[in-house]
Design an enzyme around this catalytic site. Structure first.
Site, PDB file in Angstrom:
ATOM      1  N   ASP A  22      12.817 -11.161  10.569  1.00 31.57           N
ATOM      2  CA  ASP A  22      12.247 -11.886   9.416  1.00 31.57           C
ATOM      3  C   ASP A  22      10.843 -12.416   9.684  1.00 31.57           C
ATOM      4  O   ASP A  22      10.433 -13.453   9.154  1.00 31.57           O
ATOM      5  CB  ASP A  22      13.149 -13.078   9.001  1.00 31.57           C
ATOM      6  CG  ASP A  22      14.566 -12.648   8.755  1.00 31.57           C
ATOM      7  OD1 ASP A  22      14.750 -11.574   8.151  1.00 31.57           O
ATOM      8  OD2 ASP A  22      15.495 -13.368   9.169  1.00 31.57           O
TER       9      ASP A  22
ATOM     10  N   PRO B 231      20.777 -19.672   4.296  1.00 31.90           N
ATOM     11  CA  PRO B 231      19.666 -20.481   4.836  1.00 31.90           C
ATOM     12  C   PRO B 231      19.375 -20.015   6.257  1.00 31.90           C
ATOM     13  O   PRO B 231      20.294 -19.818   7.043  1.00 31.90           O
ATOM     14  CB  PRO B 231      20.215 -21.906   4.851  1.00 31.90           C
ATOM     15  CG  PRO B 231      21.509 -21.883   4.126  1.00 31.90           C
ATOM     16  CD  PRO B 231      21.966 -20.465   3.990  1.00 31.90           C
TER      17      PRO B 231
ATOM     18  N   ARG C 251      31.071   8.875  18.894  1.00 36.64           N
ATOM     19  CA  ARG C 251      31.200  10.279  18.482  1.00 36.64           C
ATOM     20  C   ARG C 251      32.193  10.470  17.338  1.00 36.64           C
ATOM     21  O   ARG C 251      32.873  11.475  17.245  1.00 36.64           O
ATOM     22  CB  ARG C 251      31.560  11.189  19.682  1.00 36.64           C
ATOM     23  CG  ARG C 251      30.372  11.613  20.520  1.00 36.64           C
ATOM     24  CD  ARG C 251      29.768  10.495  21.367  1.00 36.64           C
ATOM     25  NE  ARG C 251      30.691   9.830  22.249  1.00 36.64           N
ATOM     26  CZ  ARG C 251      31.001  10.243  23.485  1.00 36.64           C
ATOM     27  NH1 ARG C 251      30.417  11.286  23.986  1.00 36.64           N
ATOM     28  NH2 ARG C 251      31.855   9.570  24.236  1.00 36.64           N
TER      29      ARG C 251
ATOM     30  N   HIS D 226      13.211  -6.471   3.847  1.00 34.17           N
ATOM     31  CA  HIS D 226      11.758  -6.587   4.037  1.00 34.17           C
ATOM     32  C   HIS D 226      11.115  -6.986   2.715  1.00 34.17           C
ATOM     33  O   HIS D 226      11.176  -6.247   1.741  1.00 34.17           O
ATOM     34  CB  HIS D 226      11.192  -5.268   4.562  1.00 34.17           C
ATOM     35  CG  HIS D 226      11.662  -4.941   5.952  1.00 34.17           C
ATOM     36  ND1 HIS D 226      11.340  -3.787   6.612  1.00 34.17           N
ATOM     37  CD2 HIS D 226      12.431  -5.651   6.819  1.00 34.17           C
ATOM     38  CE1 HIS D 226      11.882  -3.804   7.821  1.00 34.17           C
ATOM     39  NE2 HIS D 226      12.560  -4.924   7.963  1.00 34.17           N
ATOM     40  N   THR D 227      10.501  -8.164   2.707  1.00 32.16           N
ATOM     41  CA  THR D 227       9.922  -8.688   1.468  1.00 32.16           C
ATOM     42  C   THR D 227       8.480  -8.224   1.320  1.00 32.16           C
ATOM     43  O   THR D 227       7.688  -8.344   2.259  1.00 32.16           O
ATOM     44  CB  THR D 227       9.956 -10.233   1.489  1.00 32.16           C
ATOM     45  OG1 THR D 227      11.273 -10.632   1.854  1.00 32.16           O
ATOM     46  CG2 THR D 227       9.596 -10.800   0.130  1.00 32.16           C
TER      47      THR D 227
ATOM     48  N   GLY E 182       7.685  -6.531   6.546  1.00 33.48           N
ATOM     49  CA  GLY E 182       7.539  -5.850   5.259  1.00 33.48           C
ATOM     50  C   GLY E 182       6.141  -6.032   4.710  1.00 33.48           C
ATOM     51  O   GLY E 182       5.483  -5.081   4.297  1.00 33.48           O
TER      52      GLY E 182
HETATM   53  P1  GDP Z   1      10.707  -9.020   7.376  1.00 30.51           P
HETATM   54  O1  GDP Z   1      12.163  -8.692   7.290  1.00 30.51           O
HETATM   55  O2  GDP Z   1      10.178  -9.065   8.768  1.00 30.51           O
HETATM   56  O3  GDP Z   1       9.864  -8.178   6.474  1.00 30.51           O
HETATM   57  O4  GDP Z   1      10.563 -10.522   6.846  1.00 30.51           O
HETATM   58  P2  GDP Z   1      11.258 -11.145   5.543  1.00 30.51           P
HETATM   59  O5  GDP Z   1      10.779 -10.428   4.372  1.00 30.51           O
HETATM   60  O6  GDP Z   1      12.721 -11.264   5.761  1.00 30.51           O
HETATM   61  O7  GDP Z   1      10.710 -12.635   5.603  1.00 30.51           O
HETATM   62  C1  GDP Z   1       9.362 -12.922   5.586  1.00 30.51           C
HETATM   63  C2  GDP Z   1       9.091 -13.855   4.425  1.00 30.51           C
HETATM   64  O8  GDP Z   1       7.817 -14.431   4.592  1.00 30.51           O
HETATM   65  C3  GDP Z   1       9.044 -13.164   3.090  1.00 30.51           C
HETATM   66  O9  GDP Z   1       9.510 -14.041   2.098  1.00 30.51           O
HETATM   67  C4  GDP Z   1       7.558 -12.883   2.893  1.00 30.51           C
HETATM   68  O10 GDP Z   1       7.170 -12.782   1.531  1.00 30.51           O
HETATM   69  C5  GDP Z   1       6.957 -14.101   3.503  1.00 30.51           C
HETATM   70  N1  GDP Z   1       5.641 -13.942   4.128  1.00 30.51           N
HETATM   71  C6  GDP Z   1       5.192 -12.950   4.941  1.00 30.51           C
HETATM   72  N2  GDP Z   1       3.967 -13.252   5.407  1.00 30.51           N
HETATM   73  C7  GDP Z   1       3.646 -14.468   4.899  1.00 30.51           C
HETATM   74  C8  GDP Z   1       2.518 -15.345   5.062  1.00 30.51           C
HETATM   75  O11 GDP Z   1       1.582 -15.068   5.797  1.00 30.51           O
HETATM   76  N3  GDP Z   1       2.592 -16.537   4.386  1.00 30.51           N
HETATM   77  C9  GDP Z   1       3.634 -16.883   3.590  1.00 30.51           C
HETATM   78  N4  GDP Z   1       3.599 -18.045   2.965  1.00 30.51           N
HETATM   79  N5  GDP Z   1       4.689 -16.092   3.432  1.00 30.51           N
HETATM   80  C10 GDP Z   1       4.704 -14.902   4.078  1.00 30.51           C
END
Ligand code: GDP
Length: 418
Positions: free
Chosen positions: A11, A300, A140, A39-40, A15
């Protein structure tokens, strides 16, 4: 060739970084994991949580490959592609390796059963069947994606596997599954995917021969690596860049750039040791500020201060050419920011990552770094970051041992400083 790798507990924001870099890529390959990923990506098309599809999908000119190292639930993939199309994102560029392993309905049932029977020792999996699918692969018993092409044989394979799987499910009081229904569901999804299911090796070979720009997208992070993470609280594959060579079909010597993605603090989903974890109102505060809820489960996330020992461990294994530090904007309001540089174990200080059950009893050693007390989310030039924020990044570089090449100051693609 560039690999984007998580350097903490997952996380980290892989993404977002992949989406950003994919604008300049010709091929993007996910090399391990399955739909347990979340991945967000936030860009001009909207906000998305990608589970199976590589985060390069927003570049219609980039070929997006679900690599042979992945485990894939085909009906789930069809749903994800449909949802993307509905949101106006073309997905004609997505391919699935015919050597990837299938996640079948019995893997989901066994995942739930396993977690339940572990009781207090549960791993905290996402329940998406990935662990049991990888267990079958190693044992396997796995069924590879290409096997759907021979319907009669596929139905026999499913029926045969279900003999033992159903015996286990029934032994623990769960409902057995019907072989015909399982095969029907998967075959219907495979029919929808049609020509997307291919041998991906010629595609990769062609990309290498034509000097195409290839991006390798990892899932989770080094601390959850099957071999180098906090076993048994790990994932069933290798998020490390080394895993990309096997999981994507890439000769090791062609990966030239390895980007370690680190959050400016620490978070974890699932169980296992997490030395800098915060509790109570401090944790609630950071969790709310960072909106730290699992992208796949909504759980959470556990939150804590930056722990340099974890990304340093990841750097030793990945030799990062650079770090991408995400969510620096989330620390804007702290006056002083605790920053863990080492662990104390039985009176000895170390920056080496100990094995899991020793890690459980380490005492993190902190420095107190000055905060910058301002909102940096609108900053568009790294040179304009407050001095204390620059100092924080410098301390990350010094303690982890790799330079910071990318800084995230917001979730959007545009909130990225080079
Ligand atoms: P991943 O699984 O590694 O892609 O990460 P996730 O998507 O699970 O969690 C990363 C969260 O941080 C997501 O909600 C993103 O939109 C958010 N995010 C990523 N980079 C940044 C940043 O530089 N600043 C902020 N505020 N949010 C970010």
């Amino acid at each position: 060739m560039t690999a984007v790798v998580g350097a903490q507990w997952g996380d980290e924001g892989k993404g977002k970084i992949t989406d950003y870099l994919a604008q300049q890529a010709d091929v993007v390959i996910r090399y391990q994991g399955g739909s347990n990923a979340g991945h967000t990506v936030v860009n001009d098309k909207g906000a998305f949580k990608l589970h199976l599809v590589p985060s390069g999908v927003f570049n219609p000119d980039a070929l997006c490959i679900l690599g042979p190292g992945m485990v894939v639930e085909l009906p789930f993939l069809v749903e994800e592609l449909d949802a993307l199309e509905k949101a106006g994102v073309p997905t004609a560029n997505v391919r699935v390796s015919d050597r990837a392993h299938l996640v079948l309905p019995y893997h989901l049932a066994l995942d739930r059963l396993d977690e339940r029977e572990r009781g207090r020792q549960k791993l905290g999996t996402t329940g998406r069947g990935n662990g049991p699918a990888y267990s079958d692969k190693v044992g396997r018993h796995g069924i590879q994606v290409y096997e759907v092409r021979d319907e009669k044989r596929f139905r026999e394979r499913v029926a045969h596997e279900l003999e033992t799987k159903n015996a286990i499910l029934e032994r623990f009081g769960d409902e057995p599954l019907d072989a015909r229904a399982v095969a029907d569901e998967v075959l219907a999804a495979a029919a929808r995917l049609g020509g997307r299911i291919v041998d991906t090796l010629p595609l990769v070979e062609h990309a290498l021969a034509t000097d195409a720009r290839v991006l390798l997208e990892g899932q989770l992070g080094a601390m959850r690596d099957l071999d180098w993470g906090i076993y048994p609280y790990v994932t069933s594959s290798n998020p490390l860049a080394g895993g990309a060579t096997i999981g994507a079909g890439i000769p090791p010597r062609v990966i030239t750039r390895v980007i370690g993605v680190v959050k400016a603090y620490s978070t974890a989903v699932g169980e296992g040791p997490f030395p800098t974890e915060l509790h109570g109102s401090d944790a609630d505060d950071l969790r709310e500020r960072g909106q730290e809820y699992g992208a796949t489960t909504g759980r959470p996330r556990r939150v804590g201060w930056f722990d340099a020992v974890a990304p340093r461990h990841a750097h030793r294994l990945n030799a990062f050419t650079e770090l991408a530090v995400t969510k620096l904007d989330m620390l804007g309001r702290y006056e002083r920011i605790p920053f863990c540089t080492s662990y104390e174990i039985d009176g000895t200080t170390t920056t080496d990552m100990p094995p899991t059950h020793v890690l459980d009893r380490v005492v993190p050693r902190y420095e107190q770094l000055p905060g910058w007390g301002s909102d940096i989310s609108g900053i568009t030039d790294r040179a304009l970051l407050p001095t204390a924020a620059k100092g924080y990044l410098r301390r990350i570089e010094e303690t982890v041992g790799a330079p910071v090449g990318i800084v995230g100051v917001g979730p959007e693609r545009t909130a990225t400083l080079l």
